[in-house]
Design a protein around this motif. Structure first.
Motif, short mmCIF file in Angstrom:
data_model
loop_
_atom_site.label_atom_id
_atom_site.label_comp_id
_atom_site.label_asym_id
_atom_site.label_seq_id
_atom_site.Cartn_x
_atom_site.Cartn_y
_atom_site.Cartn_z
N TRP A 34 31.22 45.30 37.14
CA TRP A 34 31.97 44.48 38.10
C TRP A 34 33.41 44.95 38.23
O TRP A 34 33.98 44.97 39.31
N GLU A 35 34.03 45.35 37.14
CA GLU A 35 35.42 45.81 37.17
C GLU A 35 35.56 47.07 38.01
O GLU A 35 36.54 47.21 38.75
N ILE A 39 37.55 47.67 42.07
CA ILE A 39 38.70 48.58 42.27
C ILE A 39 39.09 48.71 43.74
O ILE A 39 40.29 48.61 44.08
N PRO A 40 38.15 48.91 44.68
CA PRO A 40 38.57 48.98 46.10
C PRO A 40 39.28 47.72 46.57
O PRO A 40 40.24 47.79 47.34
N MET A 41 38.84 46.55 46.11
CA MET A 41 39.48 45.30 46.50
C MET A 41 40.89 45.21 45.92
O MET A 41 41.82 44.72 46.58
N ALA A 85 41.36 39.56 43.62
CA ALA A 85 41.22 40.86 42.98
C ALA A 85 41.64 40.87 41.51
O ALA A 85 41.05 41.59 40.70
N PHE A 86 42.64 40.04 41.15
CA PHE A 86 43.22 40.16 39.81
C PHE A 86 43.08 38.92 38.94
O PHE A 86 43.14 39.02 37.71
N LEU A 144 37.90 44.84 56.48
CA LEU A 144 37.28 45.71 55.48
C LEU A 144 37.01 44.93 54.19
O LEU A 144 35.95 45.10 53.58
N ALA A 145 37.94 44.07 53.81
CA ALA A 145 37.77 43.27 52.59
C ALA A 145 36.50 42.43 52.69
O ALA A 145 35.73 42.33 51.72
N PHE A 146 36.28 41.82 53.86
CA PHE A 146 35.07 41.01 53.98
C PHE A 146 33.81 41.84 53.84
O PHE A 146 32.85 41.42 53.18
N LEU A 147 33.79 43.01 54.44
CA LEU A 147 32.60 43.86 54.36
C LEU A 147 32.33 44.31 52.93
O LEU A 147 31.18 44.46 52.51
N LEU A 148 33.39 44.52 52.16
CA LEU A 148 33.22 44.99 50.78
C LEU A 148 32.72 43.89 49.85
O LEU A 148 32.05 44.18 48.86
N ILE A 149 33.05 42.64 50.15
CA ILE A 149 32.64 41.54 49.25
C ILE A 149 31.12 41.49 49.09
O ILE A 149 30.62 41.51 47.96
N PRO A 150 30.33 41.45 50.17
CA PRO A 150 28.87 41.47 49.97
C PRO A 150 28.34 42.86 49.63
O PRO A 150 27.38 42.98 48.86
#
Length: 253
Positions: A34-35, A39-41, A85-86, A144-150
């Motif tokens: 998961w960590e 990283i991209p987020m 992210a953190f 982009l953030a939304f697309l990366l979440i799923p």
């Protein structure tokens, strides 16, 4: 106009590129810890904060523009993306749910009415004006953030409590943003006036019948309700999408 020629030429190709990037990242790190997947987020969160710092520095040169105060709907990402992210404390999953809901709502609005979020002029001045560069880049990072979440499975919606948390969070935002909009007479999140011409004409016409104060209170209540319901609705759609993804994963195992 919902879409301009400039939006068609830039938003759709950018979104296609983001989808490809999300798929590539899923193939490369989708099975990692998961960590590592986060990283991209984390990178996006840092970039979005740096963009905001740059915006505030530029705004502070000369007479500060009150519109630059981060009390807009999209200003929430300055806080929520880094928190997602953190932050790893109590309730971090709820933070993820709120962030996903906000991102989903912005992506939807970018697909429905991108000209409301940033103008064709912002696109044309992308390489010559920092504020235009900021607003275009900022909102594309959110998409982009939304697309990366799923794609990277960064958040698993919780069966209880998250919808309520989204509503409460948005109520808090609406109260703060709407009050400050009236105090500073600045159009944060459309709480002072409406950026959609036909509805602004209606608001102004209502002032003649109901008076300025009553009309403005009614207007704020309507905008708040729409803002909350819009965010909640797309959070729910995000949940359904994640549920469908999990079912598909189980059937292919």
């Amino acid at each position: 106009m919902l879409w301009t020629e400039e939006h068609i030429r830039t938003v759709l190709p950018a979104l296609a590129g983001m989808l490809v990037l999300a798929v590539v990242l899923r193939l490369l790190i989708g099975k990692k810890s998961w960590e590592i997947r986060m990283i991209p987020m984390k990178i996006l969160a840092v970039v979005i904060v740096l963009l905001e710092i740059g915006k505030q520095v530029v705004s502070a040169q000369g007479e500060y523009d009150l519109y630059s105060i981060p009390l807009h709907y999209c200003s929430l990402f300055i806080f929520m993306l880094p928190a997602f992210a953190f932050y790893r404390g109590k309730g971090y999953r709820t933070v993820g749910g709120i962030t996903a809901g906000l991102c989903a709502a912005v992506l939807a609005l970018m697909l429905i009415y991108p000209n409301l979020i940033y103008s064709a002029g912002n696109i044309e001045a992308y390489f010559t004006d920092f504020m235009s560069f900021h607003t275009v880049t900022f909102h594309n990072i959110v998409m982009l953030a939304f697309l990366l979440i799923p794609a990277l499975e960064l958040h698993d919606p919780q069966p209880r409590g998250e919808s309520k948390a989204v509503v409460l969070f948005m109520v808090g935002f609406c109260v703060i943003s709407s009050v400050m909009a009236q105090i500073l007479k600045t159009n944060f999140a459309n709480f002072y006036s409406c950026n959609i011409p036909v509805f602004e004409e209606l608001r102004l016409s209502m002032q003649g019948m109901l008076g300025v104060v009553v009309t403005q209170i009614l207007y704020i209540c309507i905008v708040s309700a729409l803002t909350i319901l819009f965010t909640l609705g797309f959070y729910r759609l995000y949940r359904l999408m994640r549920k469908a993804m999990r079912k598909k994963e189980l059937t292919t195992v």
